[in-house]
Design a protein around this motif. Sequence first.
Motif, PDB file in Angstrom:
ATOM      1  N   LEU A  43     -12.644  18.159  -9.998  1.00  8.32           N
ATOM      2  CA  LEU A  43     -11.359  18.055  -9.312  1.00  8.32           C
ATOM      3  C   LEU A  43     -11.631  17.912  -7.819  1.00  8.32           C
ATOM      4  CD1 LEU A  43      -9.497  21.019 -11.060  1.00  8.32           C
ATOM      5  CD2 LEU A  43      -9.184  18.597 -11.526  1.00  8.32           C
ATOM      6  N   GLU A  44     -10.676  17.408  -7.114  1.00 12.96           N
ATOM      7  CA  GLU A  44     -10.773  17.283  -5.663  1.00 12.96           C
ATOM      8  C   GLU A  44      -9.749  18.199  -5.003  1.00 12.96           C
ATOM      9  OE1 GLU A  44     -13.006  15.444  -4.032  1.00 12.96           O
ATOM     10  OE2 GLU A  44     -13.864  14.652  -5.889  1.00 12.96           O
ATOM     11  N   LEU A  45     -10.085  18.715  -3.844  1.00 14.75           N
ATOM     12  CA  LEU A  45      -9.177  19.582  -3.112  1.00 14.75           C
ATOM     13  C   LEU A  45      -7.830  18.904  -2.876  1.00 14.75           C
ATOM     14  CD1 LEU A  45      -8.676  22.255  -1.647  1.00 14.75           C
ATOM     15  CD2 LEU A  45      -9.661  21.207   0.410  1.00 14.75           C
ATOM     16  N   GLU A  46      -7.858  17.636  -2.547  1.00  3.52           N
ATOM     17  CA  GLU A  46      -6.620  16.904  -2.278  1.00  3.52           C
ATOM     18  C   GLU A  46      -5.716  16.870  -3.518  1.00  3.52           C
ATOM     19  OE1 GLU A  46      -9.725  15.572  -1.625  1.00  3.52           O
ATOM     20  OE2 GLU A  46      -9.667  16.133   0.478  1.00  3.52           O
ATOM     21  N   ASP A  47      -6.331  16.743  -4.700  1.00  5.47           N
ATOM     22  CA  ASP A  47      -5.548  16.723  -5.942  1.00  5.47           C
ATOM     23  C   ASP A  47      -4.910  18.083  -6.205  1.00  5.47           C
ATOM     24  OD1 ASP A  47      -6.358  14.094  -6.347  1.00  5.47           O
ATOM     25  OD2 ASP A  47      -8.067  14.683  -7.588  1.00  5.47           O
ATOM     26  N   ILE A  48      -5.639  19.143  -5.934  1.00  7.69           N
ATOM     27  CA  ILE A  48      -5.125  20.503  -6.122  1.00  7.69           C
ATOM     28  C   ILE A  48      -3.967  20.758  -5.156  1.00  7.69           C
ATOM     29  CG2 ILE A  48      -5.678  22.960  -5.911  1.00  7.69           C
ATOM     30  CD1 ILE A  48      -7.026  21.758  -8.315  1.00  7.69           C
ATOM     31  N   MET A  49      -4.138  20.339  -3.911  1.00 11.71           N
ATOM     32  CA  MET A  49      -3.140  20.615  -2.883  1.00 11.71           C
ATOM     33  C   MET A  49      -1.890  19.738  -3.017  1.00 11.71           C
ATOM     34  SD  MET A  49      -4.519  23.106  -1.447  1.00 11.71           S
ATOM     35  CE  MET A  49      -3.161  23.354  -0.336  1.00 11.71           C
ATOM     36  N   ALA A  50      -1.999  18.630  -3.717  1.00 10.97           N
ATOM     37  CA  ALA A  50      -0.875  17.693  -3.823  1.00 10.97           C
ATOM     38  C   ALA A  50       0.229  18.187  -4.756  1.00 10.97           C
ATOM     39  CB  ALA A  50      -1.377  16.330  -4.291  1.00 10.97           C
ATOM     40  N   VAL A  51      -0.066  19.205  -5.564  1.00 13.73           N
ATOM     41  CA  VAL A  51       0.909  19.691  -6.535  1.00 13.73           C
ATOM     42  C   VAL A  51       1.028  21.213  -6.437  1.00 13.73           C
ATOM     43  CG1 VAL A  51       0.563  17.788  -8.162  1.00 13.73           C
ATOM     44  CG2 VAL A  51      -0.870  19.818  -8.328  1.00 13.73           C
ATOM     45  N   ASP A  52       2.156  21.735  -6.912  1.00 13.16           N
ATOM     46  CA  ASP A  52       2.330  23.191  -6.924  1.00 13.16           C
ATOM     47  C   ASP A  52       1.397  23.843  -7.940  1.00 13.16           C
ATOM     48  OD1 ASP A  52       4.262  23.226  -4.936  1.00 13.16           O
ATOM     49  OD2 ASP A  52       5.905  22.990  -6.366  1.00 13.16           O
ATOM     50  N   VAL A  53       1.276  23.204  -9.114  1.00  9.81           N
ATOM     51  CA  VAL A  53       0.421  23.720 -10.181  1.00  9.81           C
ATOM     52  C   VAL A  53      -0.468  22.573 -10.652  1.00  9.81           C
ATOM     53  CG1 VAL A  53       0.375  24.737 -12.487  1.00  9.81           C
ATOM     54  CG2 VAL A  53       2.194  25.363 -10.893  1.00  9.81           C
ATOM     55  N   PRO A  54      -1.804  22.749 -10.598  1.00  5.88           N
ATOM     56  CA  PRO A  54      -2.693  21.683 -11.068  1.00  5.88           C
ATOM     57  C   PRO A  54      -2.470  21.380 -12.552  1.00  5.88           C
ATOM     58  CG  PRO A  54      -3.917  23.381  -9.889  1.00  5.88           C
ATOM     59  CD  PRO A  54      -2.529  23.898 -10.087  1.00  5.88           C
ATOM     60  N   GLU A  55      -2.805  20.182 -12.950  1.00  3.07           N
ATOM     61  CA  GLU A  55      -2.667  19.763 -14.339  1.00  3.07           C
ATOM     62  C   GLU A  55      -3.516  20.696 -15.209  1.00  3.07           C
ATOM     63  OE1 GLU A  55      -2.948  18.205 -17.970  1.00  3.07           O
ATOM     64  OE2 GLU A  55      -4.745  17.878 -16.804  1.00  3.07           O
ATOM     65  N   PRO A  56      -2.904  21.398 -16.164  1.00  2.00           N
ATOM     66  CA  PRO A  56      -3.598  22.447 -16.928  1.00  2.00           C
ATOM     67  C   PRO A  56      -4.866  21.998 -17.639  1.00  2.00           C
ATOM     68  CG  PRO A  56      -1.238  22.574 -17.323  1.00  2.00           C
ATOM     69  CD  PRO A  56      -1.486  21.320 -16.533  1.00  2.00           C
ATOM     70  N   LYS A  57      -4.859  20.844 -18.283  1.00  4.60           N
ATOM     71  CA  LYS A  57      -6.052  20.410 -19.019  1.00  4.60           C
ATOM     72  C   LYS A  57      -7.219  20.145 -18.071  1.00  4.60           C
ATOM     73  CE  LYS A  57      -3.688  18.572 -23.030  1.00  4.60           C
ATOM     74  NZ  LYS A  57      -3.364  17.389 -23.820  1.00  4.60           N
ATOM     75  N   SER A  58      -6.938  19.570 -16.933  1.00  9.51           N
ATOM     76  CA  SER A  58      -7.997  19.313 -15.948  1.00  9.51           C
ATOM     77  C   SER A  58      -8.558  20.623 -15.418  1.00  9.51           C
ATOM     78  CB  SER A  58      -7.461  18.484 -14.786  1.00  9.51           C
ATOM     79  OG  SER A  58      -7.038  17.234 -15.221  1.00  9.51           O
ATOM     80  N   LEU A  59      -7.680  21.557 -15.131  1.00 11.55           N
ATOM     81  CA  LEU A  59      -8.104  22.842 -14.602  1.00 11.55           C
ATOM     82  C   LEU A  59      -8.925  23.618 -15.632  1.00 11.55           C
ATOM     83  CD1 LEU A  59      -8.024  24.701 -12.187  1.00 11.55           C
ATOM     84  CD2 LEU A  59      -5.854  25.590 -13.012  1.00 11.55           C
ATOM     85  N   ILE A  60      -8.466  23.648 -16.870  1.00 10.50           N
ATOM     86  CA  ILE A  60      -9.202  24.360 -17.919  1.00 10.50           C
ATOM     87  C   ILE A  60     -10.559  23.706 -18.160  1.00 10.50           C
ATOM     88  CG2 ILE A  60      -9.205  24.861 -20.408  1.00 10.50           C
ATOM     89  CD1 ILE A  60      -6.144  25.310 -20.087  1.00 10.50           C
ATOM     90  N   THR A  61     -10.607  22.393 -18.133  1.00  7.22           N
ATOM     91  CA  THR A  61     -11.879  21.688 -18.307  1.00  7.22           C
ATOM     92  C   THR A  61     -12.857  22.065 -17.205  1.00  7.22           C
ATOM     93  OG1 THR A  61     -10.790  19.845 -19.412  1.00  7.22           O
ATOM     94  CG2 THR A  61     -12.959  19.407 -18.463  1.00  7.22           C
ATOM     95  N   TYR A  62     -12.384  22.111 -15.982  1.00  9.75           N
ATOM     96  CA  TYR A  62     -13.258  22.461 -14.855  1.00  9.75           C
ATOM     97  C   TYR A  62     -13.729  23.913 -14.956  1.00  9.75           C
ATOM     98  CZ  TYR A  62     -15.005  22.311 -10.030  1.00  9.75           C
ATOM     99  OH  TYR A  62     -15.786  22.339  -8.908  1.00  9.75           O
ATOM    100  N   LEU A  63     -12.812  24.813 -15.289  1.00 10.92           N
ATOM    101  CA  LEU A  63     -13.197  26.219 -15.440  1.00 10.92           C
ATOM    102  C   LEU A  63     -14.215  26.390 -16.555  1.00 10.92           C
ATOM    103  CD1 LEU A  63      -9.728  27.942 -14.979  1.00 10.92           C
ATOM    104  CD2 LEU A  63     -11.640  27.927 -13.365  1.00 10.92           C
ATOM    105  N   HIS A  64     -14.042  25.677 -17.645  1.00  9.28           N
ATOM    106  CA  HIS A  64     -15.017  25.737 -18.739  1.00  9.28           C
ATOM    107  C   HIS A  64     -16.370  25.211 -18.280  1.00  9.28           C
ATOM    108  CE1 HIS A  64     -16.746  25.580 -22.714  1.00  9.28           C
ATOM    109  NE2 HIS A  64     -17.075  24.324 -22.476  1.00  9.28           N
ATOM    110  N   PHE A  65     -16.369  24.142 -17.518  1.00  8.08           N
ATOM    111  CA  PHE A  65     -17.598  23.555 -16.994  1.00  8.08           C
ATOM    112  C   PHE A  65     -18.343  24.572 -16.115  1.00  8.08           C
ATOM    113  CE2 PHE A  65     -19.824  20.549 -14.070  1.00  8.08           C
ATOM    114  CZ  PHE A  65     -20.568  19.866 -15.024  1.00  8.08           C
ATOM    115  N   VAL A  66     -17.598  25.277 -15.260  1.00  6.64           N
ATOM    116  CA  VAL A  66     -18.197  26.300 -14.392  1.00  6.64           C
ATOM    117  C   VAL A  66     -18.767  27.439 -15.233  1.00  6.64           C
ATOM    118  CG1 VAL A  66     -17.691  28.047 -12.631  1.00  6.64           C
ATOM    119  CG2 VAL A  66     -16.765  25.732 -12.400  1.00  6.64           C
ATOM    120  N   TYR A  67     -17.982  27.927 -16.195  1.00  6.38           N
ATOM    121  CA  TYR A  67     -18.447  29.011 -17.060  1.00  6.38           C
ATOM    122  C   TYR A  67     -19.698  28.598 -17.830  1.00  6.38           C
ATOM    123  CZ  TYR A  67     -18.567  32.649 -20.561  1.00  6.38           C
ATOM    124  OH  TYR A  67     -18.973  33.677 -21.356  1.00  6.38           O
TER     125      TYR A  67
END
Length: 80
Positions: A43-67
């Motif tokens: 994900l990019e910071l600009e994408d996160i900041m552009a919305v109130d709530v990030p797209e859930p599937k993208s966020l969960i995918t990234y969190l899983h990748f980090v874990y």
Amino acid sequence: MCALLNYFLPEKIPYETLNPEDKKGNWTMAFRVANEEGIEPLLELEDIMAVDVPEPKSLITYLHFVYQHFSEKKQQQPKA
């Protein structure tokens, strides 16, 4: 994201000092620490900041990748 990184790297993400009102600062810190650990940004910071709530599937995918990154890193450590 900061909570997950704090679990693995409490010295790099001082969770108790994070400001819930500072979305940009918190995400900037999370992306910086993840990058320092060699985690590719999905994900990019600009994408996160552009919305109130990030797209859930993208966020969960990234969190899983980090874990997964830290789980694999832990498995590679020699057992004492």
